[in-house]
Design a protein around this motif. Structure first.
Motif, PDB file in Angstrom:
ATOM      1  N   VAL A   1       0.776  -1.062   0.179  1.00 33.69           N
ATOM      2  CA  VAL A   1       0.175   0.096   0.087  1.00 33.69           C
ATOM      3  C   VAL A   1       0.906   1.287  -0.027  1.00 33.69           C
ATOM      4  O   VAL A   1       1.637   1.280   0.892  1.00 33.69           O
ATOM      5  N   PRO A   2       0.731   2.167  -1.164  1.00 36.51           N
ATOM      6  CA  PRO A   2       1.516   3.395  -1.082  1.00 36.51           C
ATOM      7  C   PRO A   2       1.129   4.262   0.035  1.00 36.51           C
ATOM      8  O   PRO A   2      -0.027   4.091   0.719  1.00 36.51           O
ATOM      9  N   PRO A   3       2.120   5.368   0.513  1.00 36.64           N
ATOM     10  CA  PRO A   3       1.712   6.129   1.521  1.00 36.64           C
ATOM     11  C   PRO A   3       0.553   7.154   1.011  1.00 36.64           C
ATOM     12  O   PRO A   3       0.507   7.143  -0.193  1.00 36.64           O
ATOM     13  N   LEU A   4      -0.255   7.778   1.898  1.00 31.88           N
ATOM     14  CA  LEU A   4      -1.344   8.638   1.423  1.00 31.88           C
ATOM     15  C   LEU A   4      -0.336   9.895   0.886  1.00 31.88           C
ATOM     16  O   LEU A   4       0.573  10.030   1.156  1.00 31.88           O
ATOM     17  N   HIS A   5      -1.042  10.253  -0.291  1.00 29.73           N
ATOM     18  CA  HIS A   5      -0.615  11.335  -1.032  1.00 29.73           C
ATOM     19  C   HIS A   5      -1.211  12.689  -0.413  1.00 29.73           C
ATOM     20  O   HIS A   5      -2.207  12.525   0.249  1.00 29.73           O
ATOM     21  N   VAL A   6      -0.716  13.649  -0.707  1.00 30.79           N
ATOM     22  CA  VAL A   6      -1.180  15.315   0.150  1.00 30.79           C
ATOM     23  C   VAL A   6      -2.547  15.324  -0.251  1.00 30.79           C
ATOM     24  O   VAL A   6      -3.193  15.929   0.601  1.00 30.79           O
ATOM     25  N   GLY A   7      -3.118  15.139  -1.369  1.00 37.96           N
ATOM     26  CA  GLY A   7      -4.390  15.221  -1.795  1.00 37.96           C
ATOM     27  C   GLY A   7      -5.498  14.494  -0.863  1.00 37.96           C
ATOM     28  O   GLY A   7      -6.482  14.797  -0.476  1.00 37.96           O
TER      29      GLY A   7
END
Length: 178
Positions: free
Chosen positions: A17-23
Motif C-alpha cells: 500500500v503506497p503512502p497517502l498522498h497530500v491530496g
C-alpha cells in the motif's frame, strides 16, 4: 461491475500500500474538520429548535456524523496523520432561554445544515476522483453515501415547509417562460 471488482481486488492483492498522498490527506483532514465543526452546529440547532420533525432530522445527522468522525479519525490515526483541532462543544440549553433576536429560526437552521451537507457531498465526490488508494476512496464513498441517505428526507421536509432555497428556473430563449 468491473470497476467494483477491480476496487475490491486492489484491497485484496499483495501489492504494498503506497503512502497517502497530500491530496488524500487534505481531503480527509478537511472532511473531518467539517464534520466535527458540524457537530457543534447540530448541538446549537438542538438547543434552538422545538420542531419535532426538524429535531429528529438533526439528531439523525448528529448520530451519523459521529459514526463518520470515528471512521475517519481511526483511519487517520492508523496512518499517522495529525488530527485537526476543533472548537469546544456547546452545553445543553433550552430554546426558551435564548432571546428571539439571537437564535436561529427553524428555516435558518435547516438551510445551514443542508448547506453543510451539500458541501460535504461535493468534497467527497471531488476527493474520490483524486484518490489513488482504494481504502481512502471507500471511506469517502461510505461517508458520501451516508450524507446522501440523510439528505433525501431532509430536503423533502424542507420542500414541504417552503424552506428550500430554489434558484430561478432557466428557460432558453424562445422557450416557455411561466
Amino acid at each position: 461491475m468491473d470497476t467494483i471488482k477491480s476496487m475490491f481486488g486492489s484491497l485484496m492483492d499483495e501489492e504494498p500500500v503506497p503512502p497517502l498522498h497530500v491530496g488524500e490527506v487534505m481531503s480527509l483532514w478537511m472532511l473531518l474538520t467539517i464534520y466535527e465543526e458540524g457537530q457543534i452546529v447540530y448541538k446549537v440547532a438542538l438547543n434552538t429548535t422545538t420542531d419535532p420533525e426538524l429535531r429528529h432530522a438533526i439528531e439523525e445527522a448528529f448520530k451519523q456524523s459521529m459514526e463518520d468522525v470515528k471512521m475517519i479519525k481511526d483511519f487517520m490515526i492508523k496512518e499517522g496523520v495529525p488530527l485537526p483541532s476543533v472548537a469546544q462543544g456547546k452545553p445543553d440549553s433550552k430554546s426558551d432561554d435564548i432571546p428571539q433576536g439571537v437564535k436561529f429560526t427553524d428555516e435558518e437552521l435547516a438551510n445551514l445544515i443542508i448547506g453543510k451537507v451539500a458541501a460535504c457531498i461535493a468534497l467527497c465526490g471531488q476527493a474520490v476522483s483524486q484518490c489513488l488508494r482504494t481504502d481512502v476512496a471507500l471511506i469517502l464513498l461510505s461517508s458520501m453515501g451516508n450524507l446522501l441517505k440523510y439528505s433525501a428526507p431532509y430536503r423533502s421536509m424542507m420542500r414541504k415547509r417552503g424552506w428550500i432555497k430554489t434558484p430561478p428556473y432557466f428557460y432558453p430563449p424562445g422557450g416557455r417562460s411561466t
